[in-house]
Design an enzyme around this catalytic site. Sequence first.
Site, short mmCIF file in Angstrom:
data_model
loop_
_atom_site.label_atom_id
_atom_site.label_comp_id
_atom_site.label_asym_id
_atom_site.label_seq_id
_atom_site.Cartn_x
_atom_site.Cartn_y
_atom_site.Cartn_z
N TRP A 1 -7.18 -4.40 -6.16
CA TRP A 1 -7.47 -4.46 -4.72
C TRP A 1 -8.08 -3.16 -4.24
O TRP A 1 -8.94 -3.15 -3.36
CB TRP A 1 -6.17 -4.73 -3.94
CG TRP A 1 -6.38 -4.80 -2.46
CD1 TRP A 1 -6.73 -5.89 -1.72
CD2 TRP A 1 -6.23 -3.72 -1.51
NE1 TRP A 1 -6.82 -5.57 -0.38
CE2 TRP A 1 -6.52 -4.24 -0.22
CE3 TRP A 1 -5.89 -2.38 -1.63
CZ2 TRP A 1 -6.47 -3.46 0.92
CZ3 TRP A 1 -5.85 -1.60 -0.48
CH2 TRP A 1 -6.14 -2.13 0.77
N HIS A 2 -7.68 -2.04 -4.82
CA HIS A 2 -8.17 -0.75 -4.36
C HIS A 2 -9.59 -0.44 -4.79
O HIS A 2 -10.23 0.43 -4.19
CB HIS A 2 -7.23 0.36 -4.85
CG HIS A 2 -5.97 0.47 -4.04
ND1 HIS A 2 -4.86 -0.29 -4.30
CD2 HIS A 2 -5.66 1.24 -2.97
CE1 HIS A 2 -3.91 0.01 -3.43
NE2 HIS A 2 -4.36 0.94 -2.61
N GLY A 3 -10.09 -1.09 -5.81
CA GLY A 3 -11.46 -0.79 -6.19
C GLY A 3 -11.90 -1.51 -7.45
O GLY A 3 -11.08 -1.91 -8.28
N PHE B 1 -12.15 1.18 0.46
CA PHE B 1 -11.40 0.11 -0.21
C PHE B 1 -11.46 -1.19 0.56
O PHE B 1 -11.03 -2.21 0.10
CB PHE B 1 -9.95 0.54 -0.43
CG PHE B 1 -9.82 1.83 -1.18
CD1 PHE B 1 -10.53 2.04 -2.34
CD2 PHE B 1 -9.00 2.84 -0.72
CE1 PHE B 1 -10.43 3.23 -3.05
CE2 PHE B 1 -8.88 4.04 -1.41
CZ PHE B 1 -9.60 4.23 -2.57
#
Length: 470
Positions: free
Chosen positions: A324-326, A470
């Site tokens: 989800w963060h990258g 993000f």
Amino acid sequence: MLFCSIEFIFIFLPIVLLIYYLAPERARNPVLFLSSLGFYIYGERQYAPILLLSVILNFFAAKAIEKAKNKKKRKALLVCTLLLDFGVLFFFKYLGFTVRNLNRLFAPYHGGEAVLPVIKLVLPLGISFYTFQLASYVLDVYGKKVRAERKFTDFGTYLCMFPQLIAGPIVKYTDMAGQLKKRKYLSENLEEGLKTFTLGLASKMLLANPCGAFWNRVQVIGFESISTGMAWLGAFSFTFQIYFDFNGYSLMAMGLCRMLGFSIRPNFNQPYLSKSLTEFWRRWHVSLGTWFREYIYIPLGGNRKGKPVWVRNMFIVWLLTGVWHGAEWNFFLWGVFLFLVLMLEKLLWLPFLEKSRIFSRIYMAALIPISWMLFAITDIKELFVYLGRMFGVGTVALSGNALHTELIMAFKSCGVQWLLCILLILPFPARWYEKHKKQRICIFLLLCIFWISVYQIIYTKSNPFLYFRF
């Protein structure tokens, strides 16, 4: 438009608040919805239609899901809606990453040439956050936890509210439904909101930015050229930067919501006081952890179906947390690292850490910076070089005088900010503020902090919030 900008603080916000409070109560949600769209268009004009189409699609999809009497139809509508929502997120955030890696995989079989065309896309601001809010909304409607919103402007206000649109917190509709219909407009809300906003502004401008500047200098030097001491200082500096940057944004979002009559839950609960990584992730980015627990971990069975299923569920949650963060391999690695450490804690040494007063602090003081380096450095080769430098592998040998000079220069450039960061992650400043926040001395200090922050905005480079990417 950044919250920590002159345009926002002295133009956009005062105008919006004036119109908002002068408008009849029934018109305030439409005013806030339109203002939020304007806020988004100012910074992300080309992708504003995607946000608006997402609002329209999910507004009508949720109503259709609620009205459908056939269970298969309801489920089909839910699946289609989620596929569209996450499909848009995948297209902008993960398609380029997927294509690059497929080309690397199949290029040797095609003469070293790319098989698929590489698509370069700019990630729309806030898409990861508002996609999760949309998903929680339609899932809660499907699960009959809440009724589908009847007024389009109320739903648009929930999703697009500018205080938390770009970088969260991720606010569930179940927590906002009542406030969208009725909320209190009190002078105390304005006062408390301004105070909270000021704390967030100072956190960003006076602490996060200087720490970020030091971390940038370490990167400019080059990881091959730094000593072990500089590697740890850089890691600690990023550790402070990401907390005071993201918590600063969350405080500003809470303060702005309070000014508008809304109440949202804190996104951080002094995470750097944790005795274990397990505790840390109950205190850090609380809204994201809550989302994964309620919509992924529990539906998969949580810890109710035996240890193998529990371990699988934990792996899925933490891998998704990383992804989800990258869309880079370091985020996969970061998610797996978190999973492994959390498993070791839960299966082996968590009881010892919870009882320990000294070892648990040393453990977390070393573990947190290491984990943040996995998060911060996207180039895998450079990441392992940096981790090697932290543990003395291939490190640059410095004479005593050179090492002394290096450390003196580092502390001259950012030592005051580091000391303030250490002080402010302790519980005492928060307790003092809660006790004295209505007294004149505290109000005077907040005014001074506000104008010092404004001075920093005008005369220094203000970096965007880290979680914007993000």
